[in-house]
Design a protein around this motif. Structure first.
Motif: not given
Length: 612
Positions: A53, A80-81, A84, A87, A90-91, A95
């Motif tokens: 992560k 990240i948002k 992501d 939700r 974290c990636l 992602e």
């Protein structure tokens, strides 16, 4: 439908998306076209804790490792948002692939995914060219998101703006979604031209479900950029000013949105229930206690009015008792605790503490001025001991300068090692064209002048003093390759397994291609420059004292280990990774036993050319 000025702002937002997404796509293709680049290795490079992560702090550490100090914590959160999907703040690796893999060239994308990943240790970096391209891609993505955020906020501040009106401005034929044709029509109405590739880039940036269309929900999420509930738990919302609170703003979103149809001329009707809502926020015990307190005060006031005027003493006692009780209740309410009575032993402790304070004050007054002055001198000495000395500053600056120059030389070696036609045998043959098996100072200076580097005798002497380990005035092949091989194992292995090009050259460096010749010359220019600057530093310091060595020798055993160097650098606020520690140990550890003695440190920092 939006007004003229708001529609121009929306057009500027789409143009920024078009330009930024196309530039990001070019950076992704450039990164994945690097030979040997594997996406999972890049993921491991940033994922330092190995939990599969990528969190905000890890991305921020990646930028700080590459000396990108303008990146903020909120920028990494925004990155990240945006990518992501589940939700979880974290990636994951899937992602992260959307960040670095190209979207237009599927062949290059599959080629990069098919490469075998190589292991990246926790404190190591990727190869120089891959690290540079990955840092450029991530940094450009952060700047792109910043620009989009500013344009969205500027659009949202328009007086006639609403998400639905902006969506209907682009979706003029009411299809229920925005596709490439809708964007072309919108551009055409604004006297702009949009190609198919550019329209696909805009849709790709906003589309989250991959259907090549932008629905109203996707468009609303992109424009409003609202925070999720999980993100609200992760970061406390900012406080609003009094004017914003009066006008009915909410602080559960990144953009301030008015509610209850409030305007500056018509504040939201929230003050009527302000007192009741404050009481509901408190616990039930405190709420009941406040009601009891109000009832008791009302009863006491009625009794006092009924009593005659000749009972003043009793009323005063009641008033004093009432004030004491109210003070205790206020203290308990401020601490949000349930009502409780104080014990007698606590009062005794309070009296004992007051008596101790009085005795301490008396003892301070009884002391003589000389004793007070001696205590002040002791405190000043303790403060001076905690401060770093001037000699410590000198050592910190010295080690920092040496590390900076060694990293500069190592970087030049690594760039030359990436040239596919460079090898050690032809590099030695450039200077030993007669095949003697060794190089002296005159031959070295002559060869440098023939390839376009005009060095002085002092610079050549400094170069030989560093790499001539047996001090016979000659550089053999085993000694000369230390000037060509990088300290990094990956780049050194690339050079070691290459053989000679077997090219008969008219000039000394005809065995290499033009770009390799330029980098070969740049390496030796860097060699001479680094040695000259190092000797300037040595002459500035003049000598190394035993106290300087004691600062590095933490356990006082007469040897400085790798761990002691790392600990001293951390205490001195110098960030150094494992590669930097390898460079320092290789520089000062002449006998290669893994420890630095006082004689080794003094020999390395002793001036070698008194001319400088």
């Amino acid at each position: 439908m939006l007004g003229y000025s708001s529609e121009k702002k929306l057009l500027a937002l789409f143009e920024a998306i078009r330009d930024g997404e196309q530039y990001q796509e070019s950076l992704r293709q450039r990164l994945c076209s690097k030979p040997g680049f594997a996406p999972y290795s890049a993921f491991m490079r940033i994922d330092r804790d190995g939990d599969e992560k990528l969190r905000t702090t890890e991305i921020l550490d990646f930028f700080s490792d590459n000396r990108e100090y303008t990146i903020r914590f909120s920028d990494c959160e925004q990155l990240i948002k945006y990518y992501d999907l589940d939700r979880d703040l974290c990636l994951s690796y899937q992602e992260f692939q959307q960040v670095i893999l190209p979207c237009e060239d599927n062949g290059l994308r599959n080629l990069a995914l098919g490469r075998a990943p190589f292991r990246v240790p926790r404190y190591e970096k990727l190869p120089v060219d891959m690290e540079y391209q990955l840092n450029s891609l991530m940094y450009s993505e952060i700047k792109f998101l910043r620009k989009l955020q500013d344009l969205r906020q500027d659009l949202a501040l328009s007086y006639d703006f609403s998400t639905y009106a902006a969506f209907r401005t682009v979706d003029r034929y009411n299809y229920g979604a925005i596709d490439a044709d809708s964007l072309k029509t919108f551009y055409k109405l604004n006297n702009k031209f949009l190609s198919d590739k550019e329209s696909i880039a805009i849709v790709r940036r906003i589309d989250t479900d991959g259907d090549s269309k932008i629905s109203y929900s996707e468009f609303s999420d992109f424009i409003n950029n609202q925070l999720d509930k999980s993100a609200l738990l992760y970061e406390a919302p900012k406080k609003l000013s009094e004017s914003q609170a009066n006008y009915g703003f909410k602080n559960d979103q990144s953009l301030l949105i008015r509610e209850n149809n409030a305007t500056p001329l018509k504040p939201a009707a929230q003050k009527k229930r302000s007192q009741t809502t404050e009481k509901k926020k408190r616990n039930q015990v405190q709420f009941e206690r406040e009601n009891e307190q109000i009832n008791e005060e009302n009863q006491e006031e009625e009794e006092e009015e009924a009593q005659p005027e000749n009972q003043n003493d009793q009323s005063q006692e009641k008033i004093e008792a009432k004030n004491e009780e109210s003070q205790e209740q206020e203290e308990e309410n401020n601490n949000f605790q349930t009502p409780s009575k104080k014990n007698d032993d606590q009062n005794d402790n309070g009296l004992q503490f007051k008596s101790e304070l009085k005795t301490a004050e008396k003892s301070d007054l009884d002391q003589s001025p000389d004793q007070n002055q001696s205590q002040m001198n002791k405190s000043e000495l303790s403060v001076e001991k905690s401060r770093p000395s001037y000699s410590n500053y000198r050592v910190v600056n010295l080690i920092e300068d040496v590390l900076r120059l060694e990293k500069q030389l190592e970087n030049s070696k690594q760039i030359l090692a990436l040239k596919s036609d460079f090898n050690l045998f032809d590099g030695f043959k450039v200077f030993d064209n007669l095949g003697l098996g060794y190089i002296n100072e005159l031959d070295f200076k002559k060869a440098l002048s023939e390839i376009g580097i005009y060095a002085t005798y002092d610079e050549v002497s400094l170069f030989f003093k560093r790499y001539d380990t047996d001090r016979d005035g000659r550089l053999r092949f085993s000694e000369f390759i230390n000037a060509l091989l990088p300290n990094d194992h990956y780049h050194a292995s690339l050079v070691n397994r290459r053989s000679s090009n077997l090219v008969r050259s008219i000039q000394r460096d005809d065995c290499f291609t033009f770009s390799t010749r330029l980098q070969f010359q740049d390496l030796f220019r860097t060699h001479l420059s680094v040695e000259r600057q190092l000797d300037l530093i040595r002459n500035k310091e003049k000598y190394i004292s035993s106290s300087t060595f004691d600062q590095l020798d933490l356990n006082k055993d007469g040897r400085v280990t790798r761990f002691e160097v790392q600990k001293w650098l951390e205490d001195s606020r110098i960030y150094a990774n494992q590669n930097d520690l390898d460079l320092l140990m290789k520089k000062f550890d002449s006998d290669k036993d893994g420890r630095i003695s006082y004689s080794e440190l003094a020999d390395e920092l002793r001036p070698r050319n008194p001319v400088y």
